[in-house]
Design an enzyme around this catalytic site. Structure first.
Site, PDB file in Angstrom:
ATOM      1  CD  GLU A 188     -38.304 -10.266  22.680  1.00 26.04           C
ATOM      2  OE1 GLU A 188     -37.422 -11.123  22.883  1.00 26.04           O
ATOM      3  OE2 GLU A 188     -38.806 -10.048  21.560  1.00 26.04           O
ATOM      4  CE  LYS A 241     -39.036 -14.581  15.099  1.00 22.76           C
ATOM      5  NZ  LYS A 241     -38.240 -14.796  16.333  1.00 22.76           N
ATOM      6  CG  PHE A 250     -50.532 -17.281  17.661  1.00 18.09           C
ATOM      7  CD1 PHE A 250     -49.958 -16.041  17.866  1.00 18.09           C
ATOM      8  CD2 PHE A 250     -51.109 -17.533  16.422  1.00 18.09           C
ATOM      9  CE1 PHE A 250     -49.954 -15.064  16.879  1.00 18.09           C
ATOM     10  CE2 PHE A 250     -51.123 -16.570  15.424  1.00 18.09           C
ATOM     11  CZ  PHE A 250     -50.543 -15.335  15.650  1.00 18.09           C
ATOM     12  CG  HIS A 272     -40.439 -13.932  19.689  1.00 19.01           C
ATOM     13  ND1 HIS A 272     -40.262 -15.147  19.074  1.00 19.01           N
ATOM     14  CD2 HIS A 272     -41.731 -13.568  19.442  1.00 19.01           C
ATOM     15  CE1 HIS A 272     -41.396 -15.521  18.483  1.00 19.01           C
ATOM     16  NE2 HIS A 272     -42.304 -14.578  18.698  1.00 19.01           N
ATOM     17  CG  HIS A 292     -41.950 -15.236  13.008  1.00 18.06           C
ATOM     18  ND1 HIS A 292     -41.309 -16.303  13.600  1.00 18.06           N
ATOM     19  CD2 HIS A 292     -42.980 -14.906  13.846  1.00 18.06           C
ATOM     20  CE1 HIS A 292     -41.928 -16.613  14.730  1.00 18.06           C
ATOM     21  NE2 HIS A 292     -42.940 -15.779  14.890  1.00 18.06           N
ATOM     22  CB  CYS A 299     -43.853 -18.505  17.184  1.00 21.40           C
ATOM     23  SG  CYS A 299     -44.976 -18.161  15.816  1.00 21.40           S
TER      24      CYS A 299
END
Length: 413
Positions: free
Chosen positions: A314, A335, A399, A303, A340, A163
């Site tokens: 975050e 998002k 990831f 994010h 996402h 991502c």
């Protein structure tokens, strides 16, 4: 050699619109693009909602004879690149083609093509596999097709870093221009993974929201009732240009890209360390490259995935990086509206950040009805906010613990 890099074009395809202006209008209005999955029968899935791109006609962007040669993620990339090139009024000619490059990322690539061709293999053996299978599905063919479309003969690259992929593509394109290997880069990412295996895989991890009866309210970053992310699809492409090159052709500038940070958590396949040290170092690196102090940042496009782990982590990373100033800046997660986009998220959100800097307007975080006590910053709830934005960050985390941060500045002569 270190040259200034500016954003001169933005091209967006997302669940809230096709085209940059359609996206910006929807995002600043707080419009959700999330709805029931229509691409396949999702009735047996725990997550039956997604952010699908609606009304996309590939024939607007691809010749009919070529459509079958391209997975949908490549079609999205071509569409967003066309929007960005047109927006920048960029002309690639024999005189400049060697210095125009392409760097387009994807986290997953041609999932729908892989699934379809596997079914054909099972039905009738290897003779049923299309000769276009490989070039239609591999990740670097988005960049390859865009390069061919525009005769861009400079660097031609792709990256697959989950991502964070398209944030890395844009950041590395920035470095390519700074060191003089190109004057212009068509950069960003594309994703089209709303498929039976794509949704099923993330659902099996229990990563997805199952708020199936309220799709528009399912993506709710920083809210204590969040229950996972919502998959989206689309593409976000920006035109990055060396400043003097842009000036010579009279290009309009959205923002200047002044910093880029990239780090690894070296911690876990899918989780983030509680102290958010990788995110902190990525944001710090971007600030250091720009030679600014944290108190100068006005806005962060987070994010902000709407997952139990990401949002407080975050938030902690921002508080660690910015100290007391974290409570004075604005941070929102778009998002909440788009879902996402996985490997395309950073490209979409970099484009949104450039638009926010240009228009001095922070898009909102919708569905933030009951903020998580651990998420105690200003997330621009519900409504877009006109505000001074001189410096803005865009965060992406993926990831494998891979992190990327882009730092933009309001353009000043």
């Amino acid at each position: 050699m270190s040259r200034r890099v500016v954003v001169t074009g933005v091209g967006l395809v997302s669940p809230v619109g096709i085209g940059t202006q359609a996206n910006w209008k929807a995002l600043t209005a707080g419009t959700s693009g999330i709805g029931p999955i229509t691409r396949f029968d999702a009735s047996q899935y725990s997550a039956r909602i997604a952010g699908e791109v609606k009304g996309f006609d590939p024939l607007r962007f691809v010749d009919k004879k070529d459509v079958k040669k391209m997975d949908v993620f490549i079609q999205f990339a071509l569409a967003a690149s066309q929007f960005a090139v047109d927006d920048a009024r960029l002309e690639v000619t024999d005189a400049n083609a060697d210095y125009v490059g392409v760097f387009i990322a994807s986290g997953i690539g041609g999932f729908s093509t892989i699934e379809r061709e596997h079914i054909e293999l099972q039905k009738g053996g290897p003779r049923r596999i299309s000769p276009f299978f490989i070039p239609a599905s591999i990740i670097n063919l988005a960049a390859g097709q865009v390069s061919i479309r525009f005769n861009a003969r400079g660097p031609n690259l792709a990256t697959c870093t989950a991502c964070t992929a398209s944030a890395h593509a844009i950041g590395e394109s920035y470095e390519i221009i700074r060191r003089g290997d190109a004057d212009v880069m068509i950069a960003g990412g594309s994703e089209a993974a709303i498929t039976p295996m794509g949704v099923g895989g993330f659902a099996a991890m229990r990563a997805l929201s199952t708020r199936n009866d309220e799709p528009a309210r399912a993506s709710r970053p920083f809210d204590q009732d969040r229950d996972g992310f919502v998959m989206g699809e689309g593409a976000g492409i920006v035109i990055l240009e060396e400043l003097e090159t842009a000036r010579r052709r009279g290009a309009s500038v959205y923002a200047e890209l002044v910093g880029y940070g990239l780090t690894s958590d070296a911690y876990h396949l899918t989780g983030q360390p509680e102290e958010a040290h990788g995110a902190v170092r990525a944001m710090g690196m971007a600030l250091k490259k720009a030679c600014i102090n944290p108190a100068e940042v006005d806005y962060i496009n987070a994010h902000g995935t709407s997952t139990p782990i990401n949002d407080p982590t975050e938030t902690l990373g921002v508080k660690t990086t910015f100290g007391e100033h974290a409570y004075k800046l604005a941070m929102s997660s778009t998002k909440s509206m788009t879902g996402h986009l996985l490997g395309a998220a950073g490209g979409l959100e970099a484009g949104i950040t450039a638009l926010a800097v240009k228009h001095q307007l922070a898009p909102p975080t919708i569905n933030l009805d009951r903020p998580d006590p651990a998420c105690d910053l200003d997330y621009v709830p519900h409504k877009a906010r006109p505000m001074k934005i001189r410096y803005a960050l865009s965060n992406s985390f993926g990831f494998g613990g891979t992190n990327g941060t882009l730092l933009m500045k309001r353009y000043e002569e």
